[in-house]
Motif scaffolding. Structure first.
Motif, PDB file in Angstrom:
ATOM      1  N   ASP A 106      -4.218  36.161  61.056  1.00  0.00           N
ATOM      2  CA  ASP A 106      -4.110  36.315  59.608  1.00  0.00           C
ATOM      3  C   ASP A 106      -3.081  37.359  59.218  1.00  0.00           C
ATOM      4  O   ASP A 106      -3.405  38.374  58.594  1.00  0.00           O
ATOM      5  CB  ASP A 106      -5.482  36.694  59.006  1.00  0.00           C
ATOM      6  CG  ASP A 106      -6.466  35.557  59.137  1.00  0.00           C
ATOM      7  OD1 ASP A 106      -6.019  34.392  59.100  1.00  0.00           O
ATOM      8  OD2 ASP A 106      -7.671  35.823  59.291  1.00  0.00           O
ATOM      9  N   PRO A 107      -1.816  37.137  59.571  1.00  0.00           N
ATOM     10  CA  PRO A 107      -0.783  38.140  59.298  1.00  0.00           C
ATOM     11  C   PRO A 107      -0.502  38.274  57.806  1.00  0.00           C
ATOM     12  O   PRO A 107      -0.798  37.367  57.031  1.00  0.00           O
ATOM     13  CB  PRO A 107       0.441  37.578  60.022  1.00  0.00           C
ATOM     14  CG  PRO A 107       0.221  36.105  60.026  1.00  0.00           C
ATOM     15  CD  PRO A 107      -1.260  35.904  60.154  1.00  0.00           C
ATOM     16  N   GLU A 108       0.065  39.430  57.431  1.00  0.00           N
ATOM     17  CA  GLU A 108       0.434  39.631  56.023  1.00  0.00           C
ATOM     18  C   GLU A 108       1.700  38.869  55.677  1.00  0.00           C
ATOM     19  O   GLU A 108       1.923  38.480  54.542  1.00  0.00           O
ATOM     20  CB  GLU A 108       0.720  41.121  55.764  1.00  0.00           C
ATOM     21  CG  GLU A 108      -0.470  42.018  55.875  1.00  0.00           C
ATOM     22  CD  GLU A 108      -0.051  43.480  55.841  1.00  0.00           C
ATOM     23  OE1 GLU A 108       0.846  43.828  55.052  1.00  0.00           O
ATOM     24  OE2 GLU A 108      -0.619  44.258  56.621  1.00  0.00           O
ATOM     25  N   LEU A 109       2.556  38.738  56.699  1.00  0.00           N
ATOM     26  CA  LEU A 109       3.865  38.138  56.462  1.00  0.00           C
ATOM     27  C   LEU A 109       4.075  37.022  57.479  1.00  0.00           C
ATOM     28  O   LEU A 109       3.968  37.244  58.679  1.00  0.00           O
ATOM     29  CB  LEU A 109       4.944  39.209  56.633  1.00  0.00           C
ATOM     30  CG  LEU A 109       6.396  38.773  56.548  1.00  0.00           C
ATOM     31  CD1 LEU A 109       6.715  38.192  55.184  1.00  0.00           C
ATOM     32  CD2 LEU A 109       7.324  39.953  56.838  1.00  0.00           C
ATOM     33  N   VAL A 110       4.332  35.816  56.987  1.00  0.00           N
ATOM     34  CA  VAL A 110       4.592  34.708  57.900  1.00  0.00           C
ATOM     35  C   VAL A 110       6.013  34.205  57.693  1.00  0.00           C
ATOM     36  O   VAL A 110       6.446  34.002  56.562  1.00  0.00           O
ATOM     37  CB  VAL A 110       3.608  33.538  57.681  1.00  0.00           C
ATOM     38  CG1 VAL A 110       3.705  32.552  58.842  1.00  0.00           C
ATOM     39  CG2 VAL A 110       2.191  34.038  57.555  1.00  0.00           C
ATOM     40  N   LEU A 111       6.724  34.052  58.813  1.00  0.00           N
ATOM     41  CA  LEU A 111       8.087  33.540  58.746  1.00  0.00           C
ATOM     42  C   LEU A 111       8.113  32.151  59.369  1.00  0.00           C
ATOM     43  O   LEU A 111       7.541  31.936  60.425  1.00  0.00           O
ATOM     44  CB  LEU A 111       9.035  34.457  59.523  1.00  0.00           C
ATOM     45  CG  LEU A 111       8.899  35.955  59.267  1.00  0.00           C
ATOM     46  CD1 LEU A 111       9.863  36.723  60.147  1.00  0.00           C
ATOM     47  CD2 LEU A 111       9.172  36.255  57.804  1.00  0.00           C
ATOM     48  N   TYR A 112       8.765  31.237  58.694  1.00  0.00           N
ATOM     49  CA  TYR A 112       8.857  29.873  59.198  1.00  0.00           C
ATOM     50  C   TYR A 112      10.314  29.502  59.369  1.00  0.00           C
ATOM     51  O   TYR A 112      11.079  29.603  58.427  1.00  0.00           O
ATOM     52  CB  TYR A 112       8.261  28.874  58.214  1.00  0.00           C
ATOM     53  CG  TYR A 112       6.836  29.114  57.800  1.00  0.00           C
ATOM     54  CD1 TYR A 112       6.548  30.037  56.799  1.00  0.00           C
ATOM     55  CD2 TYR A 112       5.794  28.403  58.377  1.00  0.00           C
ATOM     56  CE1 TYR A 112       5.244  30.253  56.394  1.00  0.00           C
ATOM     57  CE2 TYR A 112       4.481  28.606  57.984  1.00  0.00           C
ATOM     58  CZ  TYR A 112       4.216  29.539  56.984  1.00  0.00           C
ATOM     59  OH  TYR A 112       2.935  29.750  56.584  1.00  0.00           O
ATOM     60  N   ASP A 113      10.680  29.072  60.543  1.00  0.00           N
ATOM     61  CA  ASP A 113      12.033  28.551  60.719  1.00  0.00           C
ATOM     62  C   ASP A 113      11.946  27.029  60.736  1.00  0.00           C
ATOM     63  O   ASP A 113      11.527  26.422  61.715  1.00  0.00           O
ATOM     64  CB  ASP A 113      12.664  29.079  62.014  1.00  0.00           C
ATOM     65  CG  ASP A 113      14.187  28.988  61.974  1.00  0.00           C
ATOM     66  OD1 ASP A 113      14.701  28.265  61.090  1.00  0.00           O
ATOM     67  OD2 ASP A 113      14.840  29.630  62.807  1.00  0.00           O
ATOM     68  N   GLU A 114      12.303  26.432  59.635  1.00  0.00           N
ATOM     69  CA  GLU A 114      12.272  24.987  59.470  1.00  0.00           C
ATOM     70  C   GLU A 114      10.957  24.356  59.886  1.00  0.00           C
ATOM     71  O   GLU A 114      10.889  23.623  60.872  1.00  0.00           O
ATOM     72  CB  GLU A 114      13.447  24.366  60.236  1.00  0.00           C
ATOM     73  CG  GLU A 114      14.739  24.916  59.662  1.00  0.00           C
ATOM     74  CD  GLU A 114      15.972  24.324  60.297  1.00  0.00           C
ATOM     75  OE1 GLU A 114      15.860  23.255  60.905  1.00  0.00           O
ATOM     76  OE2 GLU A 114      17.034  24.939  60.158  1.00  0.00           O
ATOM     77  N   PRO A 115       9.922  24.630  59.118  1.00  0.00           N
ATOM     78  CA  PRO A 115       8.598  24.127  59.475  1.00  0.00           C
ATOM     79  C   PRO A 115       8.503  22.611  59.419  1.00  0.00           C
ATOM     80  O   PRO A 115       7.712  22.023  60.132  1.00  0.00           O
ATOM     81  CB  PRO A 115       7.684  24.767  58.430  1.00  0.00           C
ATOM     82  CG  PRO A 115       8.567  25.081  57.283  1.00  0.00           C
ATOM     83  CD  PRO A 115       9.904  25.401  57.878  1.00  0.00           C
ATOM     84  N   SER A 116       9.313  21.973  58.565  1.00  0.00           N
ATOM     85  CA  SER A 116       9.086  20.537  58.394  1.00  0.00           C
ATOM     86  C   SER A 116      10.106  19.672  59.114  1.00  0.00           C
ATOM     87  O   SER A 116       9.976  18.458  59.122  1.00  0.00           O
ATOM     88  CB  SER A 116       9.044  20.177  56.904  1.00  0.00           C
ATOM     89  OG  SER A 116      10.178  20.698  56.258  1.00  0.00           O
ATOM     90  N   SER A 117      11.116  20.281  59.769  1.00  0.00           N
ATOM     91  CA  SER A 117      12.059  19.404  60.462  1.00  0.00           C
ATOM     92  C   SER A 117      11.378  18.812  61.689  1.00  0.00           C
ATOM     93  O   SER A 117      10.627  19.484  62.385  1.00  0.00           O
ATOM     94  CB  SER A 117      13.319  20.169  60.865  1.00  0.00           C
ATOM     95  OG  SER A 117      13.065  21.000  61.953  1.00  0.00           O
ATOM     96  N   GLY A 118      11.610  17.540  61.916  1.00  0.00           N
ATOM     97  CA  GLY A 118      10.985  16.861  63.040  1.00  0.00           C
ATOM     98  C   GLY A 118       9.583  16.360  62.750  1.00  0.00           C
ATOM     99  O   GLY A 118       8.913  15.864  63.643  1.00  0.00           O
ATOM    100  N   LEU A 119       9.145  16.506  61.513  1.00  0.00           N
ATOM    101  CA  LEU A 119       7.819  15.981  61.164  1.00  0.00           C
ATOM    102  C   LEU A 119       7.975  14.743  60.288  1.00  0.00           C
ATOM    103  O   LEU A 119       8.949  14.635  59.535  1.00  0.00           O
ATOM    104  CB  LEU A 119       7.020  17.032  60.396  1.00  0.00           C
ATOM    105  CG  LEU A 119       6.803  18.374  61.086  1.00  0.00           C
ATOM    106  CD1 LEU A 119       5.942  19.268  60.203  1.00  0.00           C
ATOM    107  CD2 LEU A 119       6.131  18.172  62.430  1.00  0.00           C
TER     108      LEU A 119
END
Ligand code: ATP
Ligand code: MG
Lengths: 320, 260
Positions: free
Chosen positions: A175-188
C-alpha cells in the motif's frame, strides 16, 4: 469495480489536496551524449493521478528512473514528500523507496518465483507479518488484478499482459503512498486495459494513492488523469487537466493526442532525431507518428521512417 | 581513451572484487535466503555431479595410461598410483572440477543474472529496497563456494578410481600395489590444500559470473556477451591463480622441510 469512471473524469482535480508529493525542478540528464531531460520541471500533488504522455524514446522512462533514484540527474532537484532525493545515500534511498510502488514496463517479475511468491516478496522482506496475514494480502492484491487463479504459475508461463498485472499487484502490495506506472496498458487487450484504468482510479479514490502514469494510450489518459503533462524535448510542453489538453492550441500537443491526424509538421527533420542529432522542434513530433511501430521494437528506428519518404521539399535542419 | 581496453579490464576487475566482498558481507542473510541457497546448491552441485564424475573418471584414466606408458619404459609402472594421487589431489582435482563448473554453471549464472538485469528485474529489486547483491548474488556465490570443494572431493576420488582401473586392466598393476603407492602420494596437508584451492577457484569463478551478469547491458546480445566473457575470464583467472598457488605451496613446503 463499481466505480463510475465517467463522472470521475470531469472534475478529479477538485478532489485532491494541494501539497506536492513530487517536485521536479530544473532536472537535466544527459545520456550517451544526448540531453534526454532538459531542465524538466513539474509538480505532482498529493492524491492526484498525474499522467505523462509523450513520444516514444524521448525520456519518459528516464524521468521515472530519476525519480526512483535508479539514475541520478546531472543537475536540478527532485523532491518526494519534501525530501530531496538526488543527494540521498543508498541507505536513505532504500528507506525512501518503501513509500514507492513501481510497475515496470515489462512487469519485471522475479523469474524463479511464482506469482504468489512474487507478490509476497515485498511483504516478506519488509514486514514481520504472519504467514496467514501475508496470504490474505497476496490474495487480495491478486484478486484485484484477476490473477488469483494463476497464483502458482511462473512468469515464463504467462502472457505479457498477465505479467504486467502481476507486477501491478506486487507494486501495491505494501500500500505505497506513491505508485509509478510505466505504460500500464500497453500489451493489454482493451477490456483488461480498461480494468487497469478502473483499478488506478480506485486506488486514487479509496486508498488516496498518488500516482504517476506514463502512457501512450490517450483513451486511458483521459480516463485516469487528474492532470496530464506532455513530455517533449526534455521538458513539459504543457500541463493541464484532460479537458485543457484536449482543447490545447499547441500544434505539437494536438498532433500527439490525435495520433498525428492534426497539427502535423513536415517529415524531413525526423531523420535528425533518429540519427541522434539534436532534433528540431517538429522533428520530435514526427518521430511520434510511428509510435505504434516504434513501441513494438522498443525504440524508434530509422527503417520505419524510410518506409514513408516525404514527397514535399525538406525543411532545413537545425543543428545545435 | 574512454574505451581503452586495459582500463575497462581494470574497472571490471575492481567491480568483481567489490562485488565479491559485498556478497561476503551479506553472508549473515544466508539463513533468511536458505531456500535460494539450497536451490543454488542443487543446481551447482547435485546437477553437476554426474558430469564432473564422468569428466574426472576419463581424466584419471587417460592420465594413468599416459604416465603408465612412460613408466613402463623404466619398469616402474607401480609408481603410477603415486603420480596419479598426488596430481589428482593437488592439481587436477581442484582445477578440472573448476573447469567443469565454469563451463556448466558459470556461463549460465552470468546469463541468468544478465537476463534479470536487462528485463528490469534487478531494478525492480532495488526499487523494492531489496538489495540485489543479498538477494541474487550472495546465494549463488555461497552455493558455488560450498559445492565447488564438495564436487572436488567426488571428482578426485573418481579420478583416482579411474586411474586405478586403467592401471589394473591395461597396465597390469595389482590394486594392492596401486593403493600402497597411492598412500604416499598425498599427505593430509595436500588434501586440505587441494580443497582450499577449490574454494578459491569457486569464489573466483562465481564472482566473475555474477559480476558479468550484473554489468550486462544491451539486451540479448549483452547477455550472450556476459556469458562468453565469464567463461574466458574465469578460465584464464583460475588457471593463472592455480600456477601462483602451486608455486606458493612449493615454496612453503620447501621452507617447512628446511626448518625440520
Ligand atoms: N541507460 C541509458 N544509457 C544511454 N541511453 C539511454 C539509457 N536509458 C535510456 N536511454 C536513451 O534515452 C532515451 C529515452 O529513453 P526512455 O526509455 O526514457 O524513452 P521513453 O520515453 O520511455 O520511450 P517509450 O515510450 O518507448 O518507453 C532513448 O533514446 C534511450 O536510448
Ligand atoms: Mg519507456
Amino acid at each position: 469495480m463499481a466505480l463510475n469512471v465517467q463522472t470521475e473524469k470531469s472534475s478529479p482535480a477538485a478532489l485532491v489536496d494541494t501539497t506536492p508529493m513530487v517536485e521536479f525542478a530544473g532536472v537535466s540528464k544527459t545520456l550517451a551524449g544526448r540531453r534526454i531531460l532538459d531542465r524538466l520541471t513539474f509538480n505532482v500533488k498529493k492524491g492526484e493521478t498525474f499522467v505523462i504522455i509523450g513520444y516514444s524514446g524521448t525520456g519518459k522512462s528516464v524521468t521515472l528512473r530519476n525519480l526512483i533514484g535508479l539514475m541520478r540527474p546531472d543537475e536540478g532537484s527532485i523532491r518526494v514528500a519534501g525530501e530531496e532525493i538526488t543527494t540521498m545515500s543508498n541507505k536513505e534511498l532504500e528507506v525512501m523507496r518503501r513509500k514507492f510502488g513501481v510497475l515496470f514496463q515489462s512487469g519485471a517479475l522475479i523469474a524463479w518465483l511464482d506469482l504468489f511468491q512474487n507478490v509476497e516478496l515485498p511483504l516478506l522482506e519488509h514486514t514481520k507479518m504472519s504467514r496467514r496475514k501475508r496470504t490474505e494480502i497476496v490474495q487480495q492484491k491478486l484478486e484485484l488484478v484477476n490473477l488469483w487463479q494463476d497464483k502458482d504459475k511462473f512468469p515464463a508461463e504467462i502472457s505479457g499482459g498477465m505479467k504486467k498485472r502481476a507486477g501491478l499487484a506486487r507494486a501495491i502490495a505494501l500500500d505505497p503512498e506513491l505508485v509509478l506506472y510505466d505504460e500500464p496498458s500497453s500489451g493489454l487487450d482493451p477490456v483488461i486495459a480498461y480494468e487497469i484504468d478502473k483499478l488506478i482510479n480506485r486506488l486514487r479514490d479509496q486508498l488516496k494513492m498518488t500516482q504517476i502514469v506514463v502512457t501512450h494510450d490517450m483513451e486511458s489518459a483521459y480516463t485516469i488523469a487528474s492532470r496530464i503533462g506532455m513530455f517533449y524535448q526534455g521538458g513539459m510542453l504543457q500541463i493541464g487537466t484532460p479537458d485543457e489538453i484536449r482543447a490545447s492550441d499547441i500544434a505539437e500537443v494536438q498532433h500527439f493526442i490525435t495520433g498525428g491526424r492534426e497539427g502535423a509538421v513536415s517529415r524531413r527533420s525526423t531523420t535528425a532525431i533518429m540519427k541522434g542529432r539534436s532534433p528540431t522542434f517538429s522533428a520530435r513530433l514526427e518521430a511520434g507518428m510511428d509510435e505504434a511501430e516504434a513501441e513494438t521494437t522498443g525504440e524508434a528506428t530509422p527503417a520505419i521512417m524510410e518506409l514513408e519518404p516525404e514527397p514535399s521539399p525538406p525543411e532545413p535542419e537545425n543543428k545545435p | 581513451m574512454k574505451d581503452f581496453i586495459g582500463l575497462r579490464a581494470i574497472r571490471g576487475a575492481g567491480y568483481t572484487l567489490l562485488l565479491l566482498l559485498e556478497a561476503l558481507g551479506y553472508i549473515n542473510h544466508a539463513w533468511k535466503r536458505r531456500r535460494a541457497l539450497f536451490t543454488q546448491m542443487h543446481v551447482i552441485g547435485t546437477q553437476s555431479l554426474a558430469i564432473t564424475c564422468f569428466f574426472m573418471l576419463l581424466v584419471g584414466m587417460v592420465f594413468a595410461l599416459q604416465t603408465g606408458i612412460e613408466f613402463a619404459r623404466f619398469g616402474q609402472t607401480s609408481l603410477v598410483g603415486l603420480v596419479i594421487v598426488s596430481a589428482m589431489v593437488r592439481e587436477l582435482g581442484p582445477w578440472m572440477t573448476a573447469f567443469v563448473l565454469i563451463a556448466r554453471v558459470g556461463s549460465s549464472m552470468a546469463a541468468e543474472i544478465g537476463t534479470m538485469k536487462t528485463s528490469e528485474e534487478i531494478d525492480a529489486l532495488e526499487v523494492m529496497s531489496i538489495n540485489p547483491v543479498s538477494f541474487v548474488v550472495m546465494p549463488r556465490l555461497l552455493g558455488y563456494a560450498i559445492m565447488g570443494p564438495i564436487l572436488t572431493i567426488f571428482g578426485t576420488l573418481v579420478g583416482v578410481a579411474g586411474g586405478a582401473l586403467v592401471s589394473k586392466v591395461q597396465l597390469g598393476v595389482p590394486l594392492d600395489d596401486f593403493l600402497r603407492m597411492a598412500e604416499r602420494g598425498a599427505e593430509p596437508l595436500d588434501i586440505y590444500w587441494g580443497l582450499l584451492k577449490s574454494l578459491v577457484f569457486s569464489l573466483c569463478a562465481g564472482a566473475v559470473a555474477c559480476a558479468n551478469g550484473m554489468r550486462t547491458t544491451g539486451g540479448a546480445v549483452g547477455v550472450g556477451r556476459a556469458s562468453r566473457n565469464t567463461v574466458v575470464v574465469a578460465l584464464t583467472l583460475t588457471v593463472f591463480l592455480n600456477y601462483l598457488l602451486t608455486s606458493f605451496y612449493r615454496m612453503v613446503k620447501r621452507l617447512v622441510a628446511g626448518i625440520l
